[in-house]
Design an enzyme around this catalytic site. Structure first.
Site, short mmCIF file in Angstrom:
data_model
loop_
_atom_site.label_atom_id
_atom_site.label_comp_id
_atom_site.label_asym_id
_atom_site.label_seq_id
_atom_site.Cartn_x
_atom_site.Cartn_y
_atom_site.Cartn_z
N ASP A 54 -1.92 3.72 -0.72
CA ASP A 54 -0.27 3.79 -0.35
C ASP A 54 0.72 3.51 -1.22
O ASP A 54 -0.31 3.81 -2.64
CB ASP A 54 -0.17 2.35 0.05
CG ASP A 54 0.81 2.07 1.39
OD1 ASP A 54 1.98 2.87 1.13
OD2 ASP A 54 0.80 1.04 2.32
N ASP A 101 6.88 4.53 7.20
CA ASP A 101 6.62 4.08 8.22
C ASP A 101 7.25 4.55 9.84
O ASP A 101 8.24 3.75 10.27
CB ASP A 101 6.18 2.90 8.14
CG ASP A 101 5.20 1.92 6.90
OD1 ASP A 101 4.58 2.70 6.04
OD2 ASP A 101 5.12 1.15 6.58
#
Length: 411
Positions: free
Chosen positions: A131, A187
């Site tokens: 991430d 996201d």
């Protein structure tokens, strides 16, 4: 593509984040997930990666710097869990972050890329998602940090899919040299954000190829037991469009209590075959009336509040047999009639009156015969779709590169 020999086709599997988020992340549930993937027969269709997302790590060993799993949640350690997953014939994925901490505040890999890569290899990890929280958010800094993990993973000698999660379309320009897939926006945790990611990907097809894929984020099912989910129509449209995009097919739905509808969605062999087509080409828009830039990017709040445009698109994905997979999608709040006309067909090489010798509906599982002068579909509101397969009759062309938009997106 990154020369590690893996993900030559878009990888498939399941990830815990949109199902569990940080709740009940433990070995017992991961083993249940592995059992369920096999019991539902999803593994036989290609869903082989079981990926553990954030919230598994708690600290680093003070003398070795080896990352430590939560001892209460994973009492037998991560290698034992990976061994269990492998024993089911599945592959095991794990999560980290290029920054000083993960998005949930757990230990990040910044400065520890080498030791983390060795640790993952020793555990038997098959995929690493890295991430981008708590790190400098520039192309130069991100490329340098992701490059360190890339090199560290390759140095171990263990083939591991490297899933770069960086949230910007400019990763597409750099992604193939860094990873096997790269997130192209924030996201996709609700319908608005799913649409943002789909529209972002319209311009990025030229950067995808075997071993290197644009990643518009996980598949959201319609099962309400998951932390986030879509309507049934929206979830099935997403699955269809992601397949035409040659995206990784990673289920983020409620796996342990998956609805009959979602199971039918994710087990449609004809749609899976589109995604896994050996040509490895990403589809492109051949007709549409959706607005161009700007789109929100790299911002959870802006993506979530994005006003979904009242528009439609037709996507076409070239297939290895010379045909096309063609997705009709409706993003508008009302139903719409969408037509592939001469201009639409021409972008797929159907010129001079030529048309597909056969059209097949991949959700009705029925052959519709030769195409007429046009093909129209009436689509439901807010995610209405149709997915067709065209066979024969075309002169193969490279569909819709979107080069001008691509340059603006990755700049």
């Amino acid at each position: 593509a990154l020369d590690n020999g893996v993900a030559r086709l878009p990888y498939m599997g399941y990830n815990t984040w949109y199902d569990f988020m940080c709740d009940n992340i433990n070995a017992s549930n991961v083993m249940k997930l592995a059992d369920t993937l096999v019991n539902l027969g999803l593994d036989k269709l290609g869903y082989t990666y079981l990926n553990l997302d954030d919230c598994w790590a708690v600290s680093r060993d003070k003398s070795t710097n080896v990352v430590q799993e939560d001892p209460k949640a994973f009492p037998d350690g991560m290698k034992a869990l990976a061994d269990y997953v492998h024993g089911k014939g599945l592959l095991f994925g794990i999560y980290t972050d290029r920054g000083t901490a993960t998005c949930a505040g757990r230990p990040g890999s910044q400065g520890f890329e080498g030791v983390d890569a060795k640790t993952y290899a020793a555990w038997g990890v098959d995929l690493v998602k890295e991430d981008s929280c708590n790190a400098e958010d520039t192309p130069e800094a991100a490329s340098e940090q992701y490059g360190k993990m890339r090199d560290a993973l390759n140095k171990t000698g263990r083939p591991m899919v490297f899933n770069l999660c960086g949230w910007h379309p400019w990763y597409a320009q750099r992604g193939a040299g860094l990873s096997n897939s790269w997130r192209i926006n924030y996201d996709g945790a609700n319908w608005n954000a799913v649409v943002v990611n789909a529209l972002t990907n319209t311009a990025l097809g030229g950067y995808a190829s075997p071993g290197a894929w644009n990643d518009p984020d996980f598949l959201l099912g319609s099962s309400p037991g998951a932390a986030v989910y879509l309507s049934e129509t929206q979830s099935r449209m997403q699955f269809s469009l992601w397949s035409v995009m040659a995206a990784p097919l990673i289920i983020g739905s409620n796996l342990l209590h998956m609805s009959t509808f979602d199971l039918a969605t994710y087990t449609n062999r004809e749609v899976i075959a589109v995604d896994q087509d050996p040509l490895g080409a990403q589809g492109a828009v051949v007709w549409g009336n959706c607005p161009s830039l700007p789109l929100p990017r790299a911002s959870k709040s802006s993506a979530a509040s994005f006003d979904v445009p009242n528009c439609q698109q037709i996507w076409a994905k070239p297939l290895a047999d010379g045909g096309y997979a063609v997705a009709f999608i409706n993003l508008a709040t009302g139903s719409a009639n969408v037509t592939c006309d001469d201009g639409c067909f021409a972008k797929m090489g159907y010129v001079g009156g030529k048309r597909p010798a056969n059209v097949r509906d991949l959700w009705m599982h029925s052959d519709l015969g030769a195409a007429g002068a046009t093909i129209s579909r009436t689509l439901d509101a807010s995610g209405g779709f149709a997915l067709l397969r065209f066979a024969g009759g075309a002169h193969r062309v490279e569909v819709g590169s979107g080069a001008e938009v691509a340059r603006e997106l990755v700049a």
